[in-house]
Design a protein around this motif. Structure first.
Motif, PDB file in Angstrom:
ATOM      1  N   THR A  46      -8.544  -5.999  -2.084  1.00  0.00           N
ATOM      2  CA  THR A  46      -9.461  -7.059  -2.517  1.00  0.00           C
ATOM      3  C   THR A  46     -10.373  -6.561  -3.627  1.00  0.00           C
ATOM      4  N   ARG A  47     -10.898  -5.349  -3.455  1.00  0.00           N
ATOM      5  CA  ARG A  47     -11.806  -4.788  -4.454  1.00  0.00           C
ATOM      6  C   ARG A  47     -11.076  -4.519  -5.771  1.00  0.00           C
ATOM      7  N   LEU A  48      -9.856  -4.008  -5.693  1.00  0.00           N
ATOM      8  CA  LEU A  48      -9.073  -3.747  -6.909  1.00  0.00           C
ATOM      9  C   LEU A  48      -8.799  -5.043  -7.667  1.00  0.00           C
ATOM     10  N   ARG A  49      -8.503  -6.122  -6.933  1.00  0.00           N
ATOM     11  CA  ARG A  49      -8.255  -7.408  -7.589  1.00  0.00           C
ATOM     12  C   ARG A  49      -9.534  -7.939  -8.233  1.00  0.00           C
ATOM     13  N   GLU A  50     -10.654  -7.745  -7.557  1.00  0.00           N
ATOM     14  CA  GLU A  50     -11.938  -8.173  -8.124  1.00  0.00           C
ATOM     15  C   GLU A  50     -12.236  -7.429  -9.418  1.00  0.00           C
ATOM     16  N   LEU A  51     -11.822  -6.164  -9.460  1.00  0.00           N
ATOM     17  CA  LEU A  51     -12.027  -5.346 -10.661  1.00  0.00           C
ATOM     18  C   LEU A  51     -11.008  -5.669 -11.750  1.00  0.00           C
ATOM     19  N   GLY A  52     -10.005  -6.465 -11.407  1.00  0.00           N
ATOM     20  CA  GLY A  52      -8.958  -6.785 -12.377  1.00  0.00           C
ATOM     21  C   GLY A  52      -8.008  -5.642 -12.638  1.00  0.00           C
ATOM     22  N   HIS A  53      -7.874  -4.725 -11.673  1.00  0.00           N
ATOM     23  CA  HIS A  53      -6.978  -3.583 -11.861  1.00  0.00           C
ATOM     24  C   HIS A  53      -5.532  -4.056 -11.832  1.00  0.00           C
ATOM     25  N   PRO A  54      -4.707  -3.621 -12.759  1.00  0.00           N
ATOM     26  CA  PRO A  54      -3.342  -4.147 -12.871  1.00  0.00           C
ATOM     27  C   PRO A  54      -2.314  -3.516 -11.931  1.00  0.00           C
ATOM     28  N   ALA A  55      -2.661  -2.459 -11.213  1.00  0.00           N
ATOM     29  CA  ALA A  55      -1.671  -1.763 -10.383  1.00  0.00           C
ATOM     30  C   ALA A  55      -1.108  -2.685  -9.308  1.00  0.00           C
ATOM     31  N   ARG A  56       0.192  -2.535  -9.049  1.00  0.00           N
ATOM     32  CA  ARG A  56       0.816  -3.219  -7.921  1.00  0.00           C
ATOM     33  C   ARG A  56       0.509  -2.407  -6.659  1.00  0.00           C
ATOM     34  N   VAL A  57       0.262  -3.106  -5.559  1.00  0.00           N
ATOM     35  CA  VAL A  57      -0.041  -2.416  -4.304  1.00  0.00           C
ATOM     36  C   VAL A  57       1.070  -2.683  -3.306  1.00  0.00           C
ATOM     37  N   LEU A  58       1.685  -1.610  -2.828  1.00  0.00           N
ATOM     38  CA  LEU A  58       2.751  -1.694  -1.838  1.00  0.00           C
ATOM     39  C   LEU A  58       2.217  -1.120  -0.529  1.00  0.00           C
ATOM     40  N   ILE A  59       2.065  -1.992   0.468  1.00  0.00           N
ATOM     41  CA  ILE A  59       1.573  -1.539   1.765  1.00  0.00           C
ATOM     42  C   ILE A  59       2.657  -0.722   2.464  1.00  0.00           C
ATOM     43  N   LEU A  60       2.256   0.420   3.009  1.00  0.00           N
ATOM     44  CA  LEU A  60       3.166   1.270   3.781  1.00  0.00           C
ATOM     45  C   LEU A  60       2.445   1.628   5.069  1.00  0.00           C
ATOM     46  N   THR A  61       2.852   0.996   6.183  1.00  0.00           N
ATOM     47  CA  THR A  61       2.096   1.115   7.416  1.00  0.00           C
ATOM     48  C   THR A  61       3.031   1.092   8.616  1.00  0.00           C
ATOM     49  N   THR A  62       2.458   1.251   9.806  1.00  0.00           N
ATOM     50  CA  THR A  62       3.242   1.169  11.037  1.00  0.00           C
ATOM     51  C   THR A  62       3.073  -0.180  11.720  1.00  0.00           C
ATOM     52  N   TYR A  63       2.265  -1.067  11.138  1.00  0.00           N
ATOM     53  CA  TYR A  63       1.912  -2.323  11.798  1.00  0.00           C
ATOM     54  C   TYR A  63       2.588  -3.508  11.118  1.00  0.00           C
ATOM     55  N   ASP A  64       3.237  -4.378  11.928  1.00  0.00           N
ATOM     56  CA  ASP A  64       3.903  -5.544  11.346  1.00  0.00           C
ATOM     57  C   ASP A  64       3.525  -6.851  12.048  1.00  0.00           C
ATOM     58  N   THR A  65       2.377  -6.874  12.728  1.00  0.00           N
ATOM     59  CA  THR A  65       1.926  -8.108  13.367  1.00  0.00           C
ATOM     60  C   THR A  65       1.302  -9.030  12.323  1.00  0.00           C
ATOM     61  N   ASP A  66       1.231 -10.324  12.645  1.00  0.00           N
ATOM     62  CA  ASP A  66       0.697 -11.272  11.667  1.00  0.00           C
ATOM     63  C   ASP A  66      -0.752 -10.992  11.321  1.00  0.00           C
ATOM     64  N   ARG A  67      -1.518 -10.433  12.249  1.00  0.00           N
ATOM     65  CA  ARG A  67      -2.929 -10.158  11.943  1.00  0.00           C
ATOM     66  C   ARG A  67      -3.080  -8.977  10.980  1.00  0.00           C
ATOM     67  N   ASP A  68      -2.011  -8.203  10.804  1.00  0.00           N
ATOM     68  CA  ASP A  68      -2.020  -7.138   9.801  1.00  0.00           C
ATOM     69  C   ASP A  68      -1.369  -7.598   8.502  1.00  0.00           C
ATOM     70  N   VAL A  69      -0.238  -8.291   8.629  1.00  0.00           N
ATOM     71  CA  VAL A  69       0.547  -8.672   7.455  1.00  0.00           C
ATOM     72  C   VAL A  69      -0.173  -9.706   6.601  1.00  0.00           C
ATOM     73  N   LEU A  70      -0.617 -10.800   7.230  1.00  0.00           N
ATOM     74  CA  LEU A  70      -1.140 -11.929   6.452  1.00  0.00           C
ATOM     75  C   LEU A  70      -2.392 -11.576   5.633  1.00  0.00           C
ATOM     76  N   PRO A  71      -3.376 -10.868   6.188  1.00  0.00           N
ATOM     77  CA  PRO A  71      -4.524 -10.498   5.346  1.00  0.00           C
ATOM     78  C   PRO A  71      -4.140  -9.645   4.147  1.00  0.00           C
ATOM     79  N   ALA A  72      -3.156  -8.751   4.330  1.00  0.00           N
ATOM     80  CA  ALA A  72      -2.725  -7.900   3.209  1.00  0.00           C
ATOM     81  C   ALA A  72      -2.047  -8.730   2.120  1.00  0.00           C
ATOM     82  N   ILE A  73      -1.165  -9.656   2.518  1.00  0.00           N
ATOM     83  CA  ILE A  73      -0.504 -10.523   1.543  1.00  0.00           C
ATOM     84  C   ILE A  73      -1.520 -11.416   0.862  1.00  0.00           C
ATOM     85  N   ASP A  74      -2.454 -11.966   1.655  1.00  0.00           N
ATOM     86  CA  ASP A  74      -3.486 -12.835   1.084  1.00  0.00           C
ATOM     87  C   ASP A  74      -4.361 -12.078   0.085  1.00  0.00           C
TER      88      ASP A  74
END
Length: 208
Positions: free
Chosen positions: A69-97
């Motif tokens: 969220t902070r990187l997007r607010e700063l307008g940083h152009p990097a793509r962010v690829l989440i790499l985690t052990t969690y795949d529940t909707d409460r983890d996935v959806l906030p990251a995608i959003d």
């Protein structure tokens, strides 16, 4: 060929070492830095030229979603690829959003991880199969009706006549990510296309 510049963000040094070794062994990648939390990731991303950030979700201090969220607010152009052990909707959806380009699990095979970083660098959305199932939901299930703030933002732009390309540019994400958001919106609203989604949203008072 220009190397894909990577920033590795995870609070486990052993995992960071493993990822650095994996990508350093490939000529097309360059690891420009490592961070143990989101705040350090932001500092390094602003200091170095970074194309793709491999970001863990749950870390002490600032976690992955807050960092994205902070990187997007700063307008940083990097793509962010989440790499985690969690795949529940409460983890996935906030990251995608928040604007993550992709979402992979840490048990992904080596070749899949390399392909995912290449795809993220190209602006393509990358989702682990279990994550895609979480986004789309089980067939025949009653769709939830509450749209997330990012989904409402996408829907407002669509209602204003913006194409997927325009929406992606304004929100600093890939067109594939916008298509994923729209798919999720259609599922929640019980519709099949963007026109029906907009009409239904007006009827329900989601858009004014």
């Amino acid at each position: 060929m220009t190397s894909i510049r990577l920033l590795i963000v995870d609070d486990h040094p052993i995992l960071r070492d493993g990822l650095r070794g994996l990508f350093s062994g490939e000529d097309e990648f360059e690891v420009v830095g490592e961070a143990g939390d989101g705040a350090e990731a932001i500092r390094l991303a602003r200091r170095h030229e970074v194309d793709v950030i491999l970001m863990d979700l749950r870390m002490p201090g600032m976690g992955g979603v807050e960092a994205i969220t902070r990187l997007r607010e700063l307008g940083h152009p990097a793509r962010v690829l989440i790499l985690t052990t969690y795949d529940t909707d409460r983890d996935v959806l906030p990251a995608i959003d928040a604007g993550a380009t992709g979402y992979l699990l840490k048990d992904a095979p080596r070749d899949e991880l390399l392909r995912a970083v290449r795809a993220a660098h190209a602006g393509q959305s990358v989702l682990a199969p279990s994550v895609a199932s979480t986004l789309i939901g089980p067939v025949g299930a009653n769709p939830p009706t509450a749209l997330s703030p990012r989904e409402l933002e996408v829907l407002r732009l669509v209602a204003d006549g913006a194409t997927n390309q325009v929406v992606a540019r304004r929100l600093l994400v890939s067109e594939t990510t916008i298509k994923t958001h729209l798919l999720h919106i259609y599922t929640k609203l019980g519709v099949r296309d963007r026109a029906s989604a907009v009409a239904t949203a007006y009827k329900r008072g989601l858009l004014t």
